[in-house]
Design a protein around this motif. Structure first.
Motif: not given
Length: 422
Positions: A209-227, A242-251
């Motif tokens: 992460l932006e604060n140099d923290t390591l995180v183990d993640l479990k993610l859905l492998l999704d070819t139907g997602a354009s993100i 993140p501190e500099d994250a912006i608000v918006g439509r994510i998909g």
């Protein structure tokens, strides 16, 4: 990313995830590779399916019931195939067996779908007779608006779960291997931990992460997602915006647009492969969402990451093989204008400004939601596709963008320079 449903038939009422409908046998009548056939006389060891790649979506051509040539998204994140245009089954007078109440991808909106059976599908040389699928009451996906593409539905794991799925983004082809004839790949490929649950693939990764923290993640492998990546920041104690994250439509998903935040991960690692400055969307799960039924995932990895690999998904043996392609080191680019555009009109070449990111160059220039884009840098907007326009708005920082807008009966001229937002 369709989520929950509720069947309504003769006293039978239960609620489970649409992505986990394996208990309903009628929804998948082709459970074995023997339920498929080839148009040619080739030995059926594998079949190659070409795809178009537009707006970070894999689009395959499907002939529906031997009549309609349609386009579907190839979607590993959906367990079952869905037709989004009910007018097609109405025209064919196909009977609806039962109806379902579906919870949309925002996990709050209730939608309606119907089950049809004995559908004949042809995908490339692959023929699938007597298939069963869902038909949406309305086109809740609105792919045309969101992506500027004429899309009629999604192909889910009910079609390909009994194969080894080989996706070659560079050469735009999917190869479905019959498992007993498949041999694990060698040169350049690495095996990455994978879990298959209810016919959905989950990959294990590590993020810096932006604060140099390591995180183990479990993610859905999704070819139907354009993100690139979507993270539910309330599913792990170390996940924070993140501190500099912006608000918006994510998909966009089933039922409409998804609101959230946009930022970056310093690193995202799958096995031996590490990517840098990865775009990440952040969205909390709704308060009533059942994270257990979502298989305790932390989020989704989509095509903007996956397109950097050649990959094989072995559903039977729960293995994922990855090999970087020429796009692996390509930087993750994001819009530099702040405009959120959607396509409208019969030819999808009229463009409505659906939203404007606060504090962005477009916002500072006075662009408002509801404006229509008339010209860009002197050229009529109708000359371009939605993908073309989005590509222009991701170009080099400092590039001057001149727009002519329609606001009601007025025409307005504005200009701004592209600027990195995240």
């Amino acid at each position: 990313m369709v989520e929950k449903w509720r069947g309504r038939t003769a006293g039978w009422r239960r609620r489970i995830l649409l992505g986990w409908m394996s208990g309903l046998l009628a929804m998948s009548l082709c459970g074995q590779p023997g339920g498929y056939s080839l148009l040619s006389s080739k030995s059926f060891q594998k079949v190659e399916i070409p795809f178009e790649y537009e707006n970070h979506l894999m689009i395959v051509k499907v002939v529906f019931n031997k009549v309609f040539p349609l386009k579907f998204i190839f979607d590993t994140g959906a367990e079952h195939s869905i037709l989004s245009r009910k007018e097609i089954t109405d025209l064919l007078a196909m009977p609806y067996i039962r109806d379902f109440q579906i919870l949309g991808s925002d996990m709050t909106t209730i939608l309606t779908a119907y089950q049809v059976i004995n559908v004949h599908l042809r995908i490339g040389e692959l023929e699938i007779p007597r298939h069963s699928m869902l038909v949406l009451k309305e086109d809740y996906f609105r792919f045309d608006e969101s992506f500027g593409l004429e899309i009629h539905g999604i192909i889910g794991a009910d079609i390909f779960k009994n194969f080894v799925v080989h996706i070659d983004y560079r050469h735009r082809k999917i190869i479905l291997h019959v498992p007993k004839h498949f041999r694990p790949p060698a040169k350049g490929f690495r095996e990455v931990p994978l879990e298959i649950t209810r016919n959905k693939p989950y990959v294990f990764s590590r993020a810096l992460l932006e604060n140099d923290t390591l995180v183990d993640l479990k993610l859905l492998l999704d070819t139907g997602a354009s993100i690139s990546v979507l993270l539910h920041d309330d599913t792990h104690p170390l996940l924070h915006l993140p501190e500099d994250a912006i608000v918006g439509r994510i998909g966009a998903g089933l039922g409409g647009y998804l609101e959230g935040y946009l930022g970056r991960l310093k690193q995202l690692q799958f096995g031996d492969f590490t990517m840098h400055q990865v775009l990440a969307s952040y969205r909390e799960l709704p308060p009533l969402a059942d994270s257990t039924s979502l298989n305790r995932r932390n989020g989704i990895v989509g095509n903007q990451v996956l397109e950097r690999f050649e990959l094989l998904i072995d559903y039977i043996h729960q293995k994922l093989y990855l090999k970087p392609n020429k796009a692996f080191y390509k930087p993750f680019e994001y819009d530099k204008s702040g405009l959120i555009l959607v396509a409208t009109g019969v030819n999808l070449n009229q463009f409505l400004i659906k939203g404007v990111i606060p504090g962005s160059p477009a916002a500072e220039a006075g662009v408002r939601p509801g404006d229509y884009l008339h010209k860009i840098n002197g050229w009529p907007a109708t000359f371009f596709s939605l993908t073309d326009l989005q590509r222009k708005l991701r170009k080099k920082e400092g590039k001057l963008i001149r727009l002519v807008l329609r606001r009601g009966d007025e025409k307005l001229r504005v200009q701004f320079r592209l600027r990195k937002l995240i």
